[in-house]
Design a protein around this motif. Sequence first.
Motif, short mmCIF file in Angstrom:
data_model
loop_
_atom_site.label_atom_id
_atom_site.label_comp_id
_atom_site.label_asym_id
_atom_site.label_seq_id
_atom_site.Cartn_x
_atom_site.Cartn_y
_atom_site.Cartn_z
N TRP A 142 55.17 39.00 86.52
CA TRP A 142 55.05 40.13 85.59
C TRP A 142 55.49 39.70 84.19
O TRP A 142 56.51 39.04 84.02
N ARG A 143 54.69 40.11 83.20
CA ARG A 143 55.02 39.84 81.79
C ARG A 143 54.98 41.13 81.01
O ARG A 143 54.13 41.99 81.25
N PRO A 144 55.87 41.30 80.04
CA PRO A 144 55.84 42.52 79.22
C PRO A 144 54.64 42.53 78.29
O PRO A 144 54.14 41.47 77.89
N LYS A 145 54.18 43.71 77.96
CA LYS A 145 53.09 43.87 77.00
C LYS A 145 53.69 44.28 75.66
O LYS A 145 54.36 45.30 75.55
N GLY A 146 53.43 43.48 74.65
CA GLY A 146 54.00 43.76 73.34
C GLY A 146 55.45 43.32 73.28
O GLY A 146 55.86 42.36 73.92
N GLY A 147 56.22 44.03 72.45
CA GLY A 147 57.64 43.71 72.35
C GLY A 147 57.97 42.68 71.31
O GLY A 147 59.06 42.10 71.32
N GLY A 148 57.01 42.44 70.36
CA GLY A 148 57.28 41.49 69.29
C GLY A 148 57.83 42.17 68.05
O GLY A 148 58.62 43.11 68.14
N TYR A 149 57.41 41.69 66.87
CA TYR A 149 57.88 42.27 65.62
C TYR A 149 57.68 43.78 65.59
O TYR A 149 56.67 44.30 66.06
N GLN A 150 58.65 44.49 65.01
CA GLN A 150 58.58 45.94 64.89
C GLN A 150 58.36 46.41 63.46
O GLN A 150 57.99 47.57 63.25
N LEU A 151 58.57 45.57 62.49
CA LEU A 151 58.45 45.95 61.08
C LEU A 151 57.23 45.29 60.45
O LEU A 151 57.02 44.08 60.62
N LEU A 152 56.45 46.06 59.71
CA LEU A 152 55.27 45.50 59.05
C LEU A 152 55.65 44.39 58.08
O LEU A 152 54.90 43.42 57.91
N GLU A 153 56.78 44.53 57.44
CA GLU A 153 57.20 43.52 56.47
C GLU A 153 57.42 42.15 57.10
O GLU A 153 57.33 41.12 56.42
N SER A 154 57.69 42.12 58.40
CA SER A 154 57.94 40.84 59.07
C SER A 154 56.69 39.98 59.17
O SER A 154 56.78 38.76 59.31
N THR A 155 55.54 40.62 59.12
CA THR A 155 54.28 39.88 59.21
C THR A 155 53.42 40.07 57.95
O THR A 155 52.22 39.76 57.96
N ALA A 156 54.02 40.62 56.89
CA ALA A 156 53.28 40.78 55.64
C ALA A 156 52.84 39.44 55.10
O ALA A 156 51.76 39.31 54.50
N THR A 157 53.67 38.44 55.30
CA THR A 157 53.33 37.06 54.96
C THR A 157 53.41 36.23 56.23
O THR A 157 54.40 36.32 56.95
N THR A 158 52.37 35.48 56.50
CA THR A 158 52.36 34.65 57.71
C THR A 158 52.05 33.21 57.34
O THR A 158 51.59 32.91 56.22
N ARG A 159 52.30 32.35 58.29
CA ARG A 159 52.03 30.92 58.11
C ARG A 159 51.31 30.42 59.36
O ARG A 159 51.73 30.74 60.48
N PRO A 160 50.23 29.66 59.20
CA PRO A 160 49.53 29.15 60.38
C PRO A 160 50.45 28.29 61.24
O PRO A 160 51.23 27.48 60.73
N ALA A 161 50.39 28.50 62.55
CA ALA A 161 51.18 27.71 63.48
C ALA A 161 50.35 26.56 64.02
O ALA A 161 49.11 26.60 64.00
N ARG A 162 51.02 25.52 64.49
CA ARG A 162 50.29 24.39 65.08
C ARG A 162 49.53 24.84 66.32
O ARG A 162 48.43 24.38 66.59
N VAL A 163 50.15 25.74 67.09
CA VAL A 163 49.52 26.27 68.29
C VAL A 163 49.75 27.77 68.30
O VAL A 163 50.84 28.25 67.98
N GLY A 164 48.75 28.55 68.68
CA GLY A 164 48.92 30.00 68.73
C GLY A 164 48.63 30.64 67.39
O GLY A 164 48.14 30.01 66.46
N GLY A 165 48.92 31.93 67.31
CA GLY A 165 48.62 32.68 66.12
C GLY A 165 49.58 32.43 64.98
O GLY A 165 50.57 31.71 65.12
N PRO A 166 49.31 33.02 63.82
CA PRO A 166 50.18 32.85 62.66
C PRO A 166 51.59 33.37 62.95
O PRO A 166 51.78 34.30 63.73
N ARG A 167 52.55 32.78 62.26
CA ARG A 167 53.95 33.16 62.44
C ARG A 167 54.43 33.99 61.25
O ARG A 167 54.13 33.67 60.09
N GLY A 168 55.21 35.01 61.55
CA GLY A 168 55.81 35.82 60.51
C GLY A 168 57.20 35.32 60.17
O GLY A 168 57.47 34.11 60.17
#
Length: 556
Positions: A142-168
């Motif tokens: 079993w894995r949780p669904k969601g549960g990541g960043y809660q604030l829009l400002e945390s992902t307002a600026t992102t940076r490409p990651a080597r693997v996976g999606g952009p990081r906030g």
Amino acid sequence: MKHTILALTTLLASAAAIQAAERPNVLLICVDDLKPLLGCYGSPLVQSPNIDRLATRGVLFERAFCNQAVCAPSRNSLMTGLRPQTIGIYDLPTNFRKGIPDAVTVAQYFRGHGYRTEAMGKIMHVGHGNYEDEASWTVPHWRPKGGGYQLLESTATTRPARVGGPRGAATECADVPDTAYADGMIADEAIARLRAAQAQPGEPFLIAVGFLKPHLPFVAPKKYWDLYQRSAFEPPQRQTPPADAPSYAPTTWGELRQYSDVPETGPLSADEQRQLIHGYHAAVSYLDAQLGRVLDALDQTGLARNTIIVLWGDHGWHLGDHGMWCKHTNYEQAARIPLIVAGPGVTQVGVKTGILAETVDIYPTLCELAGLPRPEGLDGASFAAVLKDPQAATKEAVFHVYPRNQLMGRAVRTARYRLVEWKKIGDPADTAELELYDYETDPEETQNLAASQPEVVARLRAILAKQPEAKPPVRAVGGQKGQKTRRGVSSAKPKQDRAAMFARRDKDGDGKLTREEFLIGQPDPDEAPSRFPRFDTDKDSTLSREEFINAGKPKH
């Protein structure tokens, strides 16, 4: 006759049910990136009352170590009882069954002996192409669904990651309930599973609960940040690697540099360091509170009376010591882990032991405590005797590894020393570069003593020589189920436009790359530093365009 057979069958079934009911349950708590920065380990600042409470119920290991300081290989060792150098897998994407297809994990072994095995959260490393192990679990993981960043400002600026999606952002302080983040959801699920187990007393269980924090990003509800004053945190005094250590041995903390608010090159300011240290502490306290909820449920259901609890961190974490962050080294802050074992009748209560233990020892220990036959072929050794006698003699050393580019760093750690032998797998021992640290005289690892203490080096190398040579790396092409595996060969790469790569890295346009410019955006940030001196053929500490394009190869 029929009545006799029926009576005998009923008697045997009843005996089996009684035996199953008497077997101890196992609650295996796995925590991502948790170093022994806890109240019960002597930390004066961190607030970890629930882990501290667990320590009063059992035995705390003061000298426990992982077998490789990165998530997937460390968790492979926990589940299989085999070191990474036995499996031949040292990376994140490659599933352990690519190296040992017929391995029987600890959960699989308990399942085969009548246990119900369940898992939630992070147990095996899932992601980067890696996946869970279906054979280990009675019901799907079993894995949780969601549960990541809660604030829009945390992902307002992102940076490409080597693997996976952009990081906030690397940290987040949000005024939200505990269940907004993943670990709160995992605790809820664990509590539900324990209550379900209470209704099935005749079926022993092994429940593995994998908490995600304090892994990056350091996100936690505001009330856990408020437990600390930022001004109480000071960056570590030593901000440089050990003197005379190989240049490639430290980490360049590429994992952290993927986050959008962390400088891509150069050191962190004192304020940036305090922010990260504060975030790590907040994440630890948040995790601790979720563990407390699970322990409360174990007590409330009455299951604690017959349950062995293991708290294990998959590896340590550099919090600015030696100018390093993250894990990915053979140094003490990355390799040392928290390990606490508690269980009525199987451990002493509230004691600490200084005996050496390593992750691979947990599998055989659990088997012995549960009264199961010890599986053949494990690298680990049971420390069950230590749980009754914390001074019981065990092993003279533990072993761990970390690769750097084409080199493998094999480490042997005794109660006093650590020796690291760096060489290519299969090369003669006399080609190795060595590190030696004395934790009695130099607990902060300020000086590599290998050159000045040849007798100690010889003694430790003799211990290391008894271990098999590390297997060459097994890498799955593409990393997914059913895909082919190559030994020592990574998946094919497209042809690189090295001239364009040079231009992107040459930030100031001076026609040369400094070491910092060279390291920007490298896909393997912990191995890349060892390439820089090889590419620098004229040894002027910069790379010309021609040196970068030739990548260390002779000019034609």
